[in-house]
Design an enzyme around this catalytic site. Sequence first.
Site, PDB file in Angstrom:
ATOM      1  N   CYS A 184       0.805  -1.293   0.210  1.00  0.00           N
ATOM      2  CA  CYS A 184       0.001  -0.269   0.143  1.00  0.00           C
ATOM      3  C   CYS A 184       0.963   0.949   0.289  1.00  0.00           C
ATOM      4  O   CYS A 184       1.983   1.484  -0.586  1.00  0.00           O
ATOM      5  CB  CYS A 184      -0.670   0.622   0.961  1.00  0.00           C
ATOM      6  SG  CYS A 184      -0.305   0.157   2.499  1.00  0.00           S
TER       7      CYS A 184
ATOM      8  N   ARG B  22      -3.377  -0.928   5.307  1.00  0.00           N
ATOM      9  CA  ARG B  22      -4.370  -1.734   4.194  1.00  0.00           C
ATOM     10  C   ARG B  22      -3.110  -2.862   3.892  1.00  0.00           C
ATOM     11  O   ARG B  22      -3.641  -4.143   4.258  1.00  0.00           O
ATOM     12  CB  ARG B  22      -4.269  -1.077   2.895  1.00  0.00           C
ATOM     13  CG  ARG B  22      -5.990  -0.332   3.237  1.00  0.00           C
ATOM     14  CD  ARG B  22      -5.832   0.852   1.704  1.00  0.00           C
ATOM     15  NE  ARG B  22      -4.681   1.787   1.993  1.00  0.00           N
ATOM     16  CZ  ARG B  22      -4.030   2.542   0.991  1.00  0.00           C
ATOM     17  NH1 ARG B  22      -4.837   1.947  -0.075  1.00  0.00           N
ATOM     18  NH2 ARG B  22      -2.882   2.980   0.807  1.00  0.00           N
TER      19      ARG B  22
ATOM     20  N   ASP C 257      -7.863   3.759   0.826  1.00  0.00           N
ATOM     21  CA  ASP C 257      -7.252   3.830   1.598  1.00  0.00           C
ATOM     22  C   ASP C 257      -8.179   4.333   3.557  1.00  0.00           C
ATOM     23  O   ASP C 257      -8.753   5.517   2.758  1.00  0.00           O
ATOM     24  CB  ASP C 257      -6.387   5.757   1.318  1.00  0.00           C
ATOM     25  CG  ASP C 257      -5.248   6.394   2.796  1.00  0.00           C
ATOM     26  OD1 ASP C 257      -5.267   5.825   3.598  1.00  0.00           O
ATOM     27  OD2 ASP C 257      -4.438   6.633   2.024  1.00  0.00           O
TER      28      ASP C 257
HETATM   29  P1  4NP Z   1      -1.397   2.907   3.744  1.00  0.00           P
HETATM   30  O1  4NP Z   1      -2.322   4.258   4.702  1.00  0.00           O
HETATM   31  O2  4NP Z   1      -1.114   3.581   2.746  1.00  0.00           O
HETATM   32  O3  4NP Z   1      -3.417   2.190   4.046  1.00  0.00           O
HETATM   33  O4  4NP Z   1      -0.393   2.075   5.144  1.00  0.00           O
HETATM   34  C1  4NP Z   1      -1.866   5.439   4.798  1.00  0.00           C
HETATM   35  C2  4NP Z   1      -0.715   5.461   5.581  1.00  0.00           C
HETATM   36  C3  4NP Z   1      -0.484   6.629   6.090  1.00  0.00           C
HETATM   37  C4  4NP Z   1      -0.783   7.687   5.004  1.00  0.00           C
HETATM   38  C5  4NP Z   1      -1.504   7.173   3.878  1.00  0.00           C
HETATM   39  C6  4NP Z   1      -1.859   6.569   4.137  1.00  0.00           C
HETATM   40  N1  4NP Z   1       0.353   8.847   5.452  1.00  0.00           N
HETATM   41  O5  4NP Z   1      -0.301   9.314   4.136  1.00  0.00           O
HETATM   42  O6  4NP Z   1       0.826   9.037   6.367  1.00  0.00           O
END
Ligand code: 4NP
Length: 154
Positions: free
Chosen positions: A10, A16, A124
């Site tokens: 991800c 995710r 997300d």
């Molecule tokens: P992930 O979610 O891609 O599912 O781990 C996110 C975690 C952090 C961030 C964006 C999406 N961020 O911008 O820090």
Amino acid sequence: MKPTKILFVCLGNICRSPAAEGVMKYLAKGLPIEIQSAGTAGYHIGELPDVRMRSHAQKRNYNLISHAQQFDPSKHFEQFDHIIAMDANNLSDLKAMDRNKKYHHKLSLMTDYSQTMDVNEVPDPYYGGPAGFEHVLDILEDACAGLLKQLQIK
Ligand code: 4NP
């Protein structure tokens, strides 16, 4: 037998993909499958999954304990048999890192394996509320079971 190696990807590797890793490890217990996760971005390297993701997962008996790592094209494309992206952005970022298209055959979207849920990405949940985390887990449970079926590993 050589284990099948799966990498879930991800953006941040704290919501995710570590949840996909936890669900798949639970479903694949005892099978010759190795599972890791990674993020296309490096903002959260070394961190445990987001506390909200961990607590929603824990309620379904998934213990998320992996530490975030950034996808490394110099080793991960070779190391894994299946590299599975959570959304279209993650997939296009991976494709862009595989300039010669040598590893495109290893790439897919998590929702390619969905069985009952009519979705085309794992959205997300980072900036949303609790329902988003539950929705992620619903999608992942359905798609990881579909992936396991497709792999046909006994
Ligand atoms: P992930 O979610 O891609 O599912 O781990 C996110 C975690 C952090 C961030 C964006 C999406 N961020 O911008 O820090």
